[in-house]
Design a protein around this motif. Sequence first.
Motif, short mmCIF file in Angstrom:
data_model
loop_
_atom_site.label_atom_id
_atom_site.label_comp_id
_atom_site.label_asym_id
_atom_site.label_seq_id
_atom_site.Cartn_x
_atom_site.Cartn_y
_atom_site.Cartn_z
N ASP A 85 61.84 36.41 79.88
CA ASP A 85 60.95 35.84 80.91
C ASP A 85 61.70 35.64 82.22
O ASP A 85 61.19 35.95 83.29
N ASN A 86 62.91 35.10 82.11
CA ASN A 86 63.68 34.84 83.34
C ASN A 86 64.13 36.13 84.01
O ASN A 86 64.22 36.20 85.24
N SER A 92 61.23 37.10 86.10
CA SER A 92 60.80 36.26 87.22
C SER A 92 61.90 35.95 88.23
O SER A 92 61.62 35.60 89.37
N MET A 93 63.16 36.07 87.84
CA MET A 93 64.20 35.61 88.75
C MET A 93 64.66 36.67 89.72
O MET A 93 64.74 37.85 89.39
N ILE A 131 67.28 28.58 85.92
CA ILE A 131 66.37 29.32 85.03
C ILE A 131 65.26 28.38 84.54
O ILE A 131 65.40 27.17 84.57
N LYS A 132 64.18 29.02 84.11
CA LYS A 132 63.08 28.23 83.55
C LYS A 132 63.07 28.39 82.04
O LYS A 132 63.44 29.45 81.52
N SER A 181 71.03 25.88 84.27
CA SER A 181 69.77 25.60 83.58
C SER A 181 69.09 24.32 84.03
O SER A 181 68.00 24.02 83.58
N THR A 230 63.09 33.67 76.14
CA THR A 230 63.21 32.98 77.43
C THR A 230 64.05 33.81 78.39
O THR A 230 63.77 33.88 79.59
N THR A 231 65.09 34.45 77.87
CA THR A 231 65.91 35.31 78.72
C THR A 231 65.05 36.43 79.32
O THR A 231 65.13 36.71 80.51
N PRO A 258 71.78 30.53 80.65
CA PRO A 258 71.35 31.73 81.39
C PRO A 258 72.20 32.97 81.12
O PRO A 258 72.06 33.98 81.82
N LEU A 279 71.11 36.78 81.27
CA LEU A 279 70.69 37.47 82.51
C LEU A 279 71.58 38.68 82.80
O LEU A 279 71.23 39.54 83.62
#
Lengths: 408, 211
Positions: A105-106, A109-110, A67-68, A37, A102-103, A124, A127
């Motif tokens: 979103d990641n 994007s990841m 992660i963001k 993170s 947030t998970t 994270p 994920l």
Amino acid sequence: MSISIEAYRPIVGTQFIDELYRIADHINDRAIQHINSTPVGGGVAEILHRLVPLTNELGVKATWDVIKGSEEFFNVTKAFHNALHGSGNDITDDMFEIYRETTRDNLKSMNLYGDVIMIHDPQPAGLIAKKDEIGRKWAWRCHIDVSQPNKKLWYFLQQYVDQYHASVFSMPDFSQQLPIPQFLIAPSIDPLADKNRDLEQSFIDEIIEKYELDPDRPIITQISRYDRLKDPVGVIQAYKIVKKRYDVQLVLAGGGASDDPEGAAVLQEAQEMGAEDPDVKILLLPAYSDKEINALQRASTVVLQKSIKEGFGLTVTEAMWKRKPVIGGATGGIRKQIIDGVTGYLVHTVEGTARRIIDILNNPTMADELARNAYEHVRNNFLLTRHLKDYLLLMIALERDGSDVIEL
Amino acid sequence: MNNVFRFFTERRLVEATGLRAVTVRDMLAHLKKVGGASIFYHTHASYIEHHFVRQRFYNDFASWISGALQEHKLAEKIAGIDMLDYTTITDLRNAIIKTITQDLNERKGERARKAPPGEEFHFCKAKNFVFPTGIEARTIDEFFECLRHISPLSLYFHVFESRLRLQRTTSDFAVWLTDMGARDIAEKINRLDPYAFNLEELRERIISLYK
């Protein structure tokens, strides 16, 4: 600039480095992707900064992604961190929702591309939702002391953890009842980092002078945060018992967090206790004081880590690596590192601590033997290269599930 | 007959089983059901982790019973189990179970001691990765020269791991030396109790047999 694996050869032995290459050969073209993170700050980032280039140098592709998350997300995961440690934070359903968001979103994007994906710590962990879609081998590496976690939070996290192919904890005490394998990989120190590498005597002398220490009299040191669990007050009490008959000096040195009122109170208490005595130095070191800490440890006659509760206790590892006789509180990872009377002393009380300091002062030959054993114990078990070896073995273990014996 | 002795070594990843004991009875219950790899691990791990120092107990069960429970008699009895009497983990497991059961029967009615918080016994096991070191000996002279240079783990593999895994009564070294016609040295190695030394002492002791 990263340090070459070859620089470790004189430290851990040529056979060990050759073995690393041999093990790496069996990983073939599989790549490991680490995800955590934060790119800077904290032990995990510090270790990844070193481990990732070393893994690549061995011919195993290793990458590291972060992660963001919003400030709100990181506040939530900070609360998670504390609650996993067992401190009494309230964990709410709103926090879980922020974590899930947030998970999501990641996940969008990841880029998750490693053959082995190693997820560090809880931030994270979600994920893993991509596992069914992309396959790969997934390991969850928990660096936190979860021996007494907040139950509500642990149940929440476990729905993610259970989906991994394997988990990794730092000590058996942190392991859980899980349906997946739980590997144990101890933390490590980097012998070539500023905090641990050999120093020129002139720099050590400079630090001794800077903090007005007398190099001709014994120095007792504890390096740690000003935290009740590290028992700085107990350290001063032990020093005072010793001081009655021995002309010693005490150094307490540690960082302080401005947002930690408890820490400030402990620091003040320690300062008050030591105020009358010019031989007690209570130092509040700024961040990035690694080299100074190294010098203070090297200048010491005895190093203490009189913790009442401890995760692993890397300050103990650091002092042992510097060939110092170490006296540690008999708790957590300190008990894993100090074999009482062999690689140091374990203590339970202020009185016991004072007794052992006196033993060490009076028996330099025995102190040297403890220190030698301590160094050798760390060299064999707690250096970065062993950590690297364990990650390589984990990559192989994930590919070849099942058997207890794997022939390479 | 193969004239070449290839030195192997091993590296391990330790795994927690999730099973933990607070009392001797907990330990006994888990000993009956835990996998053989766990029994092997807890009777051998200390030799590797502290290969350069002599310890009071090399057996983790004995060490915990003595340290965390302060049951010194039982600890000594478990540590006293002659490992060389057993060529299978099953037999070794049964010997440990028998020792604990006897002790519990003798002390019926006594209150069970509990490990203090944080000192519970955690059953672990190891996944072993075995691979050649690239070091080979073709003569007895070469063999003893190599023995000076192999890692403690390589020594450990040939003396301990290989014996219990392959269920031999002898170590790899003795088998090869016998094949090479050095039966007398092989017998001396067989008579040696490797469990009585740390690995560095063991290395020296074996080398001293060839002088």
